[in-house]
Design a protein around this motif. Structure first.
Motif, PDB file in Angstrom:
ATOM      1  N   LEU A  95       0.825  -1.205   0.000  1.00 33.32           N
ATOM      2  CA  LEU A  95       0.000   0.000   0.000  1.00 33.32           C
ATOM      3  C   LEU A  95       0.863   1.259   0.000  1.00 33.32           C
ATOM      4  O   LEU A  95       0.499   2.259  -0.639  1.00 33.32           O
ATOM      5  CB  LEU A  95      -0.928  -0.012   1.206  1.00 33.32           C
ATOM      6  N   SER A 133       0.509   3.878  -3.003  1.00 33.55           N
ATOM      7  CA  SER A 133       0.150   5.271  -2.704  1.00 33.55           C
ATOM      8  C   SER A 133       1.172   6.242  -3.289  1.00 33.55           C
ATOM      9  O   SER A 133       0.804   7.290  -3.838  1.00 33.55           O
ATOM     10  CB  SER A 133       0.044   5.462  -1.190  1.00 33.55           C
ATOM     11  N   VAL A 161      -4.299  -2.931  -5.404  1.00 36.30           N
ATOM     12  CA  VAL A 161      -5.006  -2.629  -4.160  1.00 36.30           C
ATOM     13  C   VAL A 161      -6.148  -3.609  -3.945  1.00 36.30           C
ATOM     14  O   VAL A 161      -6.395  -4.062  -2.819  1.00 36.30           O
ATOM     15  CB  VAL A 161      -5.528  -1.172  -4.184  1.00 36.30           C
ATOM     16  N   SER A 183      -6.805   4.047  -0.419  1.00 37.51           N
ATOM     17  CA  SER A 183      -6.043   3.855  -1.657  1.00 37.51           C
ATOM     18  C   SER A 183      -6.969   3.689  -2.850  1.00 37.51           C
ATOM     19  O   SER A 183      -6.700   4.216  -3.937  1.00 37.51           O
ATOM     20  CB  SER A 183      -5.120   2.641  -1.521  1.00 37.51           C
TER      21      SER A 183
END
Length: 322
Positions: free
Chosen positions: A158, A162, A181, A246
């Motif tokens: 993540l 990001s 994700v 996300s």
């Protein structure tokens, strides 16, 4: 497949299964018997020891009476653990722990990694590996550690996603990020289900320790593992919120990219609207249209269309719409 283990100087030692005709003769002294996609002969060998082995259909039942129960002096505890199929597909499947006074039997139809790593490091677990009860708790500890590693891996993925999404990502990269994700969110759901089922199993087993010779020591170990499960559950909730964030960020960036594209198309369409109007006017078949008979008529119409497009662009620029 059947693997039988006894306590060794370091970890657990596997018993060689040389007698394929009567495999039960080699596993009578085993402290842990691991059944992975067992054959009928292997099931019969374990059942000859007085242990009833549940089928995959029984293990997949979600009723509490089929997951956690006591029968013939054995505790049957079924948990859900992430693992892989023989084809390498990541799934979350049931694993049954059958704990008797003399041995632990595990039944599974997929391959969670802790079952491969635990035998070599069983002696380093908090519970040790001297008795079936301690092997059971050590194996649960190994599974919990594996879930913690998976949660940390989800956090790292993540972080990477990001950074890519909030940077200068292309539409193709945004699409890949959204898929990544989604996969991490699916894995997170499997881990949270595993933590829930293990917490229920430990709670069930803890209640059966009253009167056990080493019940106080085992209760202390279980209490520590329950704290670990609670901590991982909180971490899982945090990662779940990060997955949602996300997804929202990725979809927002995709919408921004699409809006920029639509904006460009809209501006081009508006710039060509006045020239199209002028061309439509001069395309009408009326008899009295003076410019049609003039030598400067065609250049005049072209200049008028270009001027209208430039004027529209200048007006948009002045209004700061571009």
């Amino acid at each position: 497949m059947l693997h039988a283990y006894i306590a060794g100087t370091r970890g657990l030692n596997r018993i060689d299964q040389e007698d394929t005709i009567n495999p039960g003769a080699q596993i009578a002294s085993a402290l842990w018997i691991d059944l992975y996609r067992p054959l009928d002969s292997q099931l019969a060998a374990v059942e000859s020891l007085g242990i009833s082995v549940p089928t995959l259909a029984d293990m997949e039942e979600i009723e509490i009476s089929n997951r956690l129960y006591r029968e013939d002096g054995c505790d049957y505890m079924t948990v859900v653990v992430p693992g892989q199929t023989p084809d390498g597909v990541q799934i979350s499947g049931p694993v049954t722990f059958i704990l008797s006074p003399s041995r632990l039997v595990t039944v599974r139809h997929h391959a969670p990694r802790p079952f491969e790593t635990f035998p070599e490091r069983a002696d380093r677990s908090t519970a040790g590996c001297g008795t079936p009860e301690r092997i059971f708790l050590g194996l649960i500890e190994e599974i919990v550690s594996r879930q913690a590693d998976l949660l940390e891996g989800i956090g790292r993925v993540l972080d990477r996603v990001s950074a890519k999404v909030l940077g200068q990502a292309t539409p193709e990269e945004l699409q890949q990020a959204l898929g990544e994700v989604g996969r991490q969110g699916e894995l997170l759901g499997k881990i949270r289900l595993s933590l829930l089922t293990m917490e229920r199993a430990l709670s069930f087993y803890d209640q059966s320790l009253s009167g056990h010779p080493t019940g106080r020591d085992l209760h202390a170990i279980i209490k520590g593992q329950m704290r670990d499960l609670s901590s991982l559950a909180v971490h899982g909730d945090f990662l779940s919120s990060r997955v949602s964030l996300s997804v929202d960020a990725t979809l927002g960036m995709i919408n921004l990219v699409q809006n920029i594209t639509v904006r460009i198309v809209s501006v081009v369409a508006v710039l060509f609207l006045p020239p199209t109007l002028i061309a439509s006017a001069y395309g009408m078949n009326f008899a009295n249209m003076p410019e049609l008979n003039k030598s400067w008529g065609y250049p005049f119409a072209i200049a008028l269309m270009i001027g209208s497009a430039v004027g529209t662009w200048a007006f948009f620029k002045w209004k700061k719409w571009l």
